[in-house]
Design an enzyme around this catalytic site. Structure first.
Site, mmCIF file in Angstrom:
data_model
loop_
_atom_site.group_PDB
_atom_site.id
_atom_site.type_symbol
_atom_site.label_atom_id
_atom_site.label_comp_id
_atom_site.label_asym_id
_atom_site.label_seq_id
_atom_site.Cartn_x
_atom_site.Cartn_y
_atom_site.Cartn_z
ATOM 1 N N THR A 116 0.859 -1.194 0.000
ATOM 2 C CA THR A 116 0.000 0.000 0.000
ATOM 3 C C THR A 116 0.892 1.240 0.000
ATOM 4 O OG1 THR A 116 -1.863 -1.051 1.074
ATOM 5 C CG2 THR A 116 -1.579 1.293 1.545
ATOM 6 N N VAL B 6 -14.251 -3.176 2.205
ATOM 7 C CA VAL B 6 -13.719 -1.830 2.390
ATOM 8 C C VAL B 6 -12.691 -1.890 3.509
ATOM 9 C CG1 VAL B 6 -14.261 0.561 2.979
ATOM 10 C CG2 VAL B 6 -15.915 -0.801 1.677
ATOM 11 N N GLY C 156 -1.095 -1.437 6.657
ATOM 12 C CA GLY C 156 -1.073 -2.673 7.444
ATOM 13 C C GLY C 156 -2.430 -3.357 7.407
HETATM 14 N N1 ASP Z 1 -4.224 -1.256 4.787
HETATM 15 C C1 ASP Z 1 -4.415 -1.917 3.531
HETATM 16 C C2 ASP Z 1 -5.773 -2.574 3.547
HETATM 17 O O1 ASP Z 1 -6.078 -3.241 4.500
HETATM 18 C C3 ASP Z 1 -3.370 -2.935 3.225
HETATM 19 C C4 ASP Z 1 -1.935 -2.505 3.440
HETATM 20 O O2 ASP Z 1 -1.676 -1.453 3.975
HETATM 21 O O3 ASP Z 1 -1.038 -3.275 3.044
HETATM 22 O O4 ASP Z 1 -6.485 -2.456 2.589
#
Ligand code: ASP
Length: 291
Positions: A165, A194, A216
Site C-alpha cells: 500500500t 472496504v 497494514g
Molecule cells: N491497509 C491496507 C488494507 O487493508 C493494506 C496494506 O496497507 O497493506 O487495505
C-alpha cells in the site's frame, strides 16, 4: 516553514521487490519534494507522490493492485487536508489513479466518499479513462492458493503478499498539511470489502495538529482509528511517546501497522509495529530511504 514530505510503500512482515520498491519510494519522495520546493502545496505534493507509486506495479495500488477472490481489482484511496476536508473512493475499478479521483471527490463534490459503480461513473465524468490495473503477476498469485483457506486469516495475507500500500504526508512552505493513501487492499479479499485506506481517521487523517497515513492490517487499523489517534497524540509535547505507546497497545490486540505523520511544526514521525515499512523522506534538499 521548511517543506517536508514522507512517503511509504507499505508495512508488513517481509518484502518482495525490495530494490524496486526502494527505488520507487525514492522517486515518489523526490517528485513530491520537488513540488513543495517549487511553492507547490502539500495536497498536490502528497497526491503526486502517491500517483508515482500507483503507476509502479511493484506497489499494491493502481497498476499492480491486489486482487479479490473474484479476480477483480477493487481499489481504495483517500486524501485529507488540515482543514478537515476529506475525499475518498472505495471499491473503484478500471481507473489508473484512484488517488486523483479521491482528490476530485474532495475538490469537486460535497461528499466525502464514493463507492463502487458510483465512484467509477464519477471518475468518467471527471475525464478519467478506462484502464485495467490487473497485472499478469497478480493473476498468477491468485491461481496459487485456495482463497477460502486464507481470507479468515487476513494478517497471514499481509505476511505472504508483503503489503505494498502507498501513502504520503506533506507540509508545505505555508505550514499547510496533507495526507494521501492508496491501495488495492488485501489479496483474496471478499468482493466489496472496504479497508482502512478510504476511511477518514483510519488510513488517512489530517487536522491543524498533524497529518498521517497508515498501512497494514486494514480491518484493525479501522477499528482502532489509527491515523486519528496518532494525530491526536500530536497535540501533546510527548507525542512520540504517546504514539509509540498506542502502536504497542494495538499490536497486543492484533493490529500490525505502520504510520507516517508530520506535526504542524514540521516534526516527522515514522512508526511501525511490523518488521518492515519501506518509505522515504524528503527534507532539507535531501531524499532518504527508510525501511
Ligand atoms: N491497509 C491496507 C488494507 O487493508 C493494506 C496494506 O496497507 O497493506 O487495505
Amino acid at each position: 516553514m521548511k517543506p517536508i514530505i514522507i512517503v511509504h510503500g507499505g508495512a508488513g512482515k517481509a518484502y518482495s521487490h525490495k530494490t524496486e520498491r526502494k527505488k520507487g519510494v525514492k522517486e515518489a519522495a523526490r517528485k513530491g519534494y520537488g513540488i513543495l520546493k517549487n511553492e507547490g502545496n502539500a495536497i498536490n505534493a502528497a497526491v503526486e507522490a502517491v500517483k508515482i507509486m500507483e503507476d509502479n506495479p511493484v506497489f499494491n495500488a493502481g497498476l499492480g493492485s491486489a486482487l479479490g477472490i473474484d479476480g477483480e481489482a477493487e481499489m481504495d484511496a483517500s486524501v485529507m487536508t488540515d482543514d478537515y476536508i476529506f475525499g475518498g473512493v472505495t471499491c473503484i475499478k478500471d481507473v489508473k489513479n484512484p488517488i486523483l479521483v479521491a482528490q476530485k471527490v474532495m475538490e469537486e463534490t460535497e461528499h466525502i466518499l464514493l463507492a463502487g459503480d458510483g465512484a467509477v461513473k464519477f471518475a468518467r465524468k471527471m475525464g478519467f479513462k478506462e484502464f485495467n490495473p490487473i497485472t499478469e503477476g497478480r493473476k498468477k498469485q491468485l491461481k496459487k492458493r485456495s482463497a477460502s483457506s486464507l481470507y479468515k486469516n487476513i494478517d497471514k495475507i499481509i505476511e505472504i503478499y508483503g503489503g505494498g500500500t502507498v501513502g504520503a504526508v506533506a507540509i508545505d512552505k505555508n505550514g499547510k498539511l496533507a495526507a494521501a493513501t492508496s491501495t488495492g487492499g488485501l489479496m483474496y479479499h471478499l468482493p466489496g470489502r472496504v479497508g482502512d485506506t478510504p476511511l477518514i481517521g483510519a488510513g488517512t487523517y489530517a487536522s491543524p495538529y498533524g497529518a498521517a497515513s497508515a498501512t497494514g492490517y486494514g480491518e484493525m487499523i479501522a477499528r482502532f482509528m489509527v491515523t486519528k489517534e496518532i494525530v491526536e497524540c500530536m497535540k501533546s509535547e510527548g507525542f512520540q511517546h504517546c504514539a509509540e505507546n498506542f502502536l504497542e497497545k494495538i499490536e497486543e490486540r492484533g493490529c500490525g501497522c505502520g504510520v507516517i505523520a508530520i506535526r504542524k511544526d514540521g516534526v516527522p514521525l515514522i512508526l511501525k509495529n511490523t518488521p518492515v515499512m519501506i518509505g522515504a523522506i524528503g527534507a532539507f534538499n535531501n531524499i532518504k530511504v527508510f525501511e
